[in-house]
Scaffold this motif. Structure first.
Motif, short mmCIF file in Angstrom:
data_model
loop_
_atom_site.label_atom_id
_atom_site.label_comp_id
_atom_site.label_asym_id
_atom_site.label_seq_id
_atom_site.Cartn_x
_atom_site.Cartn_y
_atom_site.Cartn_z
N PRO A 33 0.79 -1.24 0.00
CA PRO A 33 0.00 0.00 0.00
C PRO A 33 0.82 1.28 0.00
O PRO A 33 0.41 2.29 -0.58
N THR A 34 1.97 1.25 0.66
CA THR A 34 2.87 2.42 0.69
C THR A 34 4.31 1.91 0.77
O THR A 34 4.55 0.74 1.10
N SER A 35 5.25 2.79 0.54
CA SER A 35 6.65 2.40 0.70
C SER A 35 6.96 2.10 2.17
O SER A 35 7.85 1.30 2.47
N GLU A 36 6.21 2.71 3.09
CA GLU A 36 6.39 2.41 4.51
C GLU A 36 6.01 0.96 4.81
O GLU A 36 6.73 0.27 5.54
N HIS A 37 4.92 0.50 4.24
CA HIS A 37 4.52 -0.90 4.42
C HIS A 37 5.66 -1.82 3.95
O HIS A 37 6.02 -2.77 4.66
N TYR A 38 6.17 -1.55 2.76
CA TYR A 38 7.23 -2.40 2.21
C TYR A 38 8.46 -2.39 3.11
O TYR A 38 8.99 -3.44 3.47
N PHE A 39 8.92 -1.20 3.46
CA PHE A 39 10.13 -1.07 4.26
C PHE A 39 9.99 -1.80 5.59
O PHE A 39 10.86 -2.60 5.96
N GLN A 40 8.93 -1.54 6.31
CA GLN A 40 8.75 -2.15 7.63
C GLN A 40 8.64 -3.67 7.52
O GLN A 40 9.19 -4.40 8.35
N ALA A 41 7.96 -4.16 6.51
CA ALA A 41 7.76 -5.60 6.35
C ALA A 41 9.07 -6.34 6.07
O ALA A 41 9.24 -7.49 6.47
N GLN A 42 10.00 -5.66 5.40
CA GLN A 42 11.26 -6.32 5.04
C GLN A 42 12.13 -6.62 6.26
O GLN A 42 13.05 -7.42 6.19
N LYS A 43 11.82 -6.00 7.37
CA LYS A 43 12.53 -6.32 8.61
C LYS A 43 12.28 -7.76 9.03
O LYS A 43 13.04 -8.33 9.81
N PHE A 44 11.19 -8.34 8.50
CA PHE A 44 10.76 -9.68 8.89
C PHE A 44 10.57 -10.55 7.65
O PHE A 44 9.65 -11.38 7.59
N ALA A 45 11.41 -10.35 6.64
CA ALA A 45 11.29 -11.07 5.37
C ALA A 45 11.22 -12.57 5.59
O ALA A 45 11.95 -13.13 6.41
N THR A 47 8.74 -14.25 6.87
CA THR A 47 7.94 -14.67 8.02
C THR A 47 6.47 -14.30 7.80
O THR A 47 6.16 -13.48 6.93
N MET A 48 5.60 -14.86 8.61
CA MET A 48 4.19 -14.50 8.54
C MET A 48 3.98 -13.04 8.93
O MET A 48 3.05 -12.39 8.48
N TYR A 49 4.88 -12.53 9.76
CA TYR A 49 4.76 -11.15 10.22
C TYR A 49 4.93 -10.17 9.06
O TYR A 49 4.31 -9.11 9.04
N GLN A 50 5.72 -10.54 8.07
CA GLN A 50 5.90 -9.70 6.89
C GLN A 50 4.55 -9.45 6.20
O GLN A 50 4.22 -8.31 5.87
N GLU A 51 3.78 -10.48 6.02
CA GLU A 51 2.47 -10.34 5.37
C GLU A 51 1.49 -9.57 6.24
O GLU A 51 0.69 -8.79 5.74
N GLN A 52 1.58 -9.74 7.53
CA GLN A 52 0.71 -8.99 8.44
C GLN A 52 0.98 -7.49 8.29
O GLN A 52 0.04 -6.68 8.25
N ILE A 53 2.23 -7.12 8.16
CA ILE A 53 2.57 -5.70 7.98
C ILE A 53 2.08 -5.21 6.62
O ILE A 53 1.55 -4.11 6.50
N ARG A 54 2.25 -6.03 5.58
CA ARG A 54 1.78 -5.62 4.24
C ARG A 54 0.28 -5.33 4.26
O ARG A 54 -0.19 -4.43 3.59
N GLN A 55 -0.45 -6.07 5.06
CA GLN A 55 -1.90 -5.90 5.11
C GLN A 55 -2.36 -4.87 6.15
O GLN A 55 -3.57 -4.68 6.33
N ALA A 56 -1.44 -4.22 6.82
CA ALA A 56 -1.81 -3.20 7.81
C ALA A 56 -2.71 -2.16 7.16
O ALA A 56 -2.54 -1.81 5.99
N LYS A 57 -3.67 -1.65 7.91
CA LYS A 57 -4.68 -0.73 7.39
C LYS A 57 -4.14 0.66 7.05
O LYS A 57 -4.76 1.41 6.32
N SER A 58 -2.98 1.00 7.61
CA SER A 58 -2.41 2.33 7.37
C SER A 58 -0.89 2.24 7.46
O SER A 58 -0.35 1.30 8.05
#
Length: 153
Positions: A33-45, A47-58
């Protein structure tokens, strides 16, 4: 040299530079959804947590999830985080033609993430921060400029 361009809030001047700005990017076979979603999710590449961050509402929620230190970061995060940010910025500013144009229109101006909240990605509010986001944006601008100038007419 032109006057430096300071930015931070997505709803103010040059807010499109913010990683919270609503410009989806396509990377790693997914839409973020945003470059922030991508950046934060890559901290947990990987893992299931990566996808949870990608799907964050904001992007704010993605940032909050990405800063959760109860989950283990990628072991080499400190070594790769600048490259991950650069990858996200390049995607954002090449996948949205209006952003490509706006970035190139800044000419050679210094780009500064102006905030007291961050001394690594921003200027620390007093100019003593590293301003890594601004520097990576300027590198992205130069890369895009070089690519445009090498294209045949």
């Amino acid at each position: 040299m032109s006057k430096p361009i300071r930015f931070y809030h997505q709803n103010k001047s040059y807010g499109f530079f913010s990683n919270f700005a609503p410009y989806p990017i396509y990377l790693k076979d997914k839409i973020w959804p945003t470059s922030e979603h991508y950046f934060q999710a890559q901290k947990f590449a990987g893992t299931m947590y990566q996808e949870q961050i990608r799907q964050a509402k904001s992007p704010g929620e993605a940032a909050q999830l990405g800063r959760d230190r109860h989950k283990p970061l990628c072991s080499d995060w400190e070594l790769i985080k600048d490259d991950i940010m650069g990858e996200a910025l390049y995607a954002k500013f090449t996948q949205h033609p209006e952003l490509t144009k706006k970035l190139l229109e800044t000419g050679n101006a210094e780009l500064i993430e102006h905030t007291r909240n961050d001394v690594y990605w921003g200027d620390g509010g007093d100019g003593k921060g590293k301003n890594k986001l601004g520097k990576l944006l300027m590198e992205t601008r130069e890369r895009i400029r070089d690519e445009f100038s090498s294209q045949p007419n």
